[in-house]
Design a protein around this motif. Structure first.
Motif, PDB file in Angstrom:
ATOM      1  N   GLY A 284      80.246  34.783  29.558  1.00 23.17           N
ATOM      2  CA  GLY A 284      78.987  35.240  28.901  1.00 23.17           C
ATOM      3  C   GLY A 284      79.104  34.734  27.353  1.00 23.17           C
ATOM      4  O   GLY A 284      78.173  35.044  26.516  1.00 23.17           O
ATOM      5  N   GLY A 302      68.043  37.281  29.070  1.00 22.23           N
ATOM      6  CA  GLY A 302      69.220  37.741  29.447  1.00 22.23           C
ATOM      7  C   GLY A 302      69.961  36.820  30.265  1.00 22.23           C
ATOM      8  O   GLY A 302      69.639  35.570  30.480  1.00 22.23           O
ATOM      9  N   GLY A 303      70.919  37.288  31.136  1.00 25.75           N
ATOM     10  CA  GLY A 303      71.600  36.421  32.225  1.00 25.75           C
ATOM     11  C   GLY A 303      72.559  37.313  32.908  1.00 25.75           C
ATOM     12  O   GLY A 303      72.755  38.412  32.739  1.00 25.75           O
ATOM     13  N   ILE A 304      73.330  36.168  33.947  1.00 28.79           N
ATOM     14  CA  ILE A 304      74.308  36.993  34.509  1.00 28.79           C
ATOM     15  C   ILE A 304      76.006  36.227  34.363  1.00 28.79           C
ATOM     16  O   ILE A 304      75.689  35.052  34.309  1.00 28.79           O
ATOM     17  N   VAL A 305      76.605  36.897  34.306  1.00 25.72           N
ATOM     18  CA  VAL A 305      78.130  36.371  34.532  1.00 25.72           C
ATOM     19  C   VAL A 305      78.408  36.794  35.953  1.00 25.72           C
ATOM     20  O   VAL A 305      78.899  37.813  36.188  1.00 25.72           O
ATOM     21  N   SER A 306      78.672  35.609  36.388  1.00 33.45           N
ATOM     22  CA  SER A 306      79.110  35.698  37.937  1.00 33.45           C
ATOM     23  C   SER A 306      80.558  35.231  37.875  1.00 33.45           C
ATOM     24  O   SER A 306      80.879  34.082  38.260  1.00 33.45           O
ATOM     25  N   VAL A 315      74.331  38.744  43.775  1.00 35.39           N
ATOM     26  CA  VAL A 315      73.535  39.158  42.711  1.00 35.39           C
ATOM     27  C   VAL A 315      72.662  37.983  42.230  1.00 35.39           C
ATOM     28  O   VAL A 315      71.504  38.089  41.833  1.00 35.39           O
TER      29      VAL A 315
END
Lengths: 415, 415
Positions: A284, A302-306, A315
């Protein structure tokens, strides 16, 4: 003409606070064209302070003291300097009234010792304290100047900007004007950059070139002095051109308050390119840096923390054949993450980070191996490999900065 | 026994950077029981540096230099001190190999000038640089100690903690044993804490209590001296009990290297509670902080940064009636974000952040208004309101720290 900064305070000697006052004054003096070759810190001790004054007098014309002007027994700067010089201190009535009013306004009882804060040199100059009580004061004796300023940064800085800066500018005039510009470089170390610029640096006279290694970048401060602003600007511009002819590949912007993140944010906003992110090892951090740019919500979705593998699949939608076939530390995974982020968040551009932050290897890739992916509407998705050799946090921070550099180059490439 | 800190660097004299190194070393010396009465800053100038050495020798036994150990022409500390003392410098092979490896790992070309960083006093002591290239070195001559340390804070601090602190502790012995413990507090300001502990602080003798205001927390350093380790420990323990009886509500852990993030990470790992996050104004910062904890991938799945409203709806699944009915800066939105994150990422616990980072208000809520939501399997989802009054970045950082405190308290509440 040269000045010396003397900071008075046992809390500095104990390391309880950082000496930000000295840095502030030093920067102001640089701007005023007043040289300063020494800074000294001494505790709340009259004899040691006198030793320091004696040394400073022997090598500087203007002694600038900060701290020790307050109401307590510890605050000895005015009394010590006055005694050393054989000068008298007097209460300034206006300053005393200001202190009285402050106490009455804040509903506190004013004790007798607070009157000390209104003391100034009888034959000296007074500087008002807008943000506090202790007055600043200045006296000249035997061709040396003694300038006493309060220690709390808010009081000092306001007093300096409003009253001391004009006073010094008028009384300590310089024939020359000084102008500095900071050039910022990414992707090159300090030693490589200075080797590249060796001839320029070794033969520097006016302008001078001062390299400084920041956390993840290198800056060069180009400083010229001349009789006029215009001449200074021409000198700095010409030297900048010489520098960029040799190292322009790594140059990303100018300005002492600028940053790579800010430059990328400005480019995204100017070009109206929307962006999202898929972060694995960086957790992040790319996004947390990006939102430092004011107004970025216009383009940052926005975004994804995978962080766990399963999240990349479930996801983000990275196909099993990529995760199983190539592994998480692979260009295929980085590209798929970027592509899927761009599709989930419906943005023009998406960036992805995957790799081994350390200290342990991941899927047999050594710590510090990082793939950064970049997906862009209408263009082929790319991925770039990096090998960092810092610790866990350092590898992540460096990956994020490389991600910003990749984004910057992608945004500039379309011409 | 007394020491003096000499910081070498024109960038300090120009005010380009703040002298945080001096504060760090000063604090370390205090902890070691070594007195320090002076600090000096001087530029990258051999003659002026020699003047400073001469003055420092006349009043201190241990001269600690920082800065000027790098690869460039500006870096003159080792050469100047060696010349002044009439001592020889030699390349340390192990250090040189470390530099070579660093360059080869990072794929950069090692220029000749980088070898200078492996120089140490021929008759001296070497200190390894874990976070960089320039070696530290020490020599004793005519009863005075000369300790040369790198300037970049990360390199200096790691070198000091790992190698210099034990060296000084062993070689600059005090008759008494000194023991310090750092107690850490969150959710209380320095002045409130010291008022709460007023009696203890005013009557301190042994142990002493030194408060220090960190960025988002306050620490107390409790330092005892006695003839034996056991006596010291008993003194520190008894004083700690007195302190915690008065301020235990805000205490979260001990240790100078500890942090609220680390404490939360340890709790999550020990209790095997999985966690995810949904971040709006904080832009991923909570997650970026959490992944600093080694091994956290066992319990941290990932999260969503839903910076734009549409992402909260589309990716996170927050219902329209919440976003439209209550707005983004509401307990309803915070709770829905946390609930949906927990469901999307299939974790035991999820935290959410929504609000106005500033500088502008959001949906008529003033800058600094933040709602933090916490969703947990089998428990009622909660949301807590905060009003921060820092700038954009400060408000976000403070929100993240409050989020960690809420998580910590939730993890402890189940007994």
């Amino acid at each position: 003409m040269n000045a010396e900064i003397i900071s008075v305070g046992t809390e500095l000697l104990m390391g309880q606070i950082v000496n930000s006052d000295a840095a502030f004054i030093a920067k102001e003096l640089t701007g005023l064209g007043i040289d300063a070759y020494f800074q000294t810190v001494v505790g709340d001790n009259a004899n040691k302070l006198k030793e320091v004054i004696k040394i400073a007098e022997s090598r500087s014309n203007l002694l600038i003291f900060t701290g020790g002007l307050g109401p307590t027994q510890d605050d000895i700067t005015k009394q010590t300097v006055a005694e050393y010089l054989g000068e008298r201190l007097v209460i300034q009535e206006e300053g005393l009234e200001h202190i009285r009013q402050w106490f009455s306004k804040s509903g506190r009882i004013m004790t007798k010792n607070n009157e000390r804060q209104a003391l100034i040199f009888e034959n000296g100059v007074v500087f008002k304290n807008i943000n506090g009580q202790a007055l600043g004061t200045f006296i000249e004796k035997n061709g040396k100047g003694y300038l006493l300023l309060p220690g709390p940064p808010k009081e000092l800085e306001t007093m300096f900007v409003h009253f001391v800066r004009p006073f010094l500018s008028a009384n300590y005039e310089h024939k020359q004007i000084i102008l500095s510009k900071t050039l910022r470089f990414f992707g090159i170390g300090e030693s490589t950059l200075t080797t590249l610029l060796e001839d320029l640096i070794e033969n520097q006279t006016n302008p001078t070139i001062a390299p400084y290694a920041g956390k993840y970048e290198v800056t060069l401060r180009v400083t010229a002095n001349a009789a006029s602003q215009g001449e200074c600007e021409a000198l700095v511009r010409a030297k900048t051109d010489e520098i960029l002819a040799l190292a322009g590949e790594y140059y990303y912007g100018e300005g002492s308050e600028n940053s790579l993140v800010q430059v990328v944010g400005d480019l995204l906003l100017t070009k109206k390119v929307s962006i999202s992110a898929a972060e694995s090892l960086t957790g992040g951090l790319f996004q947390a840096e990006l939102v430092k740019v004011p107004g970025i919500s216009e383009v940052f979705a926005g975004g994804i923390v995978s962080y766990q593998e399963d999240i990349k699949r479930r996801v983000l939608g990275v196909p099993d054949e990529v995760l199983k076939g190539f592994g998480m530390v692979s260009p295929e995974c980085a590209k798929a993450m970027a592509d899927h982020a761009r599709s989930v968040f419906e943005t023009d551009l998406a960036i992805s980070f995957t790799g081994a932050a350390g200290p342990d290897p991941l899927e047999n890739h050594p710590a510090g191996t990082v793939w950064i992916g970049l997906s862009r509407k209408g263009e082929e998705t790319i991925a770039k490999e990096f090998h960092f050799s810092r610790n866990r946090l350092g590898n992540r921070e460096q990956a994020v900065m490389q991600g910003f550099d990749m984004t910057r180059r992608a945004l500039l490439s379309e011409g």
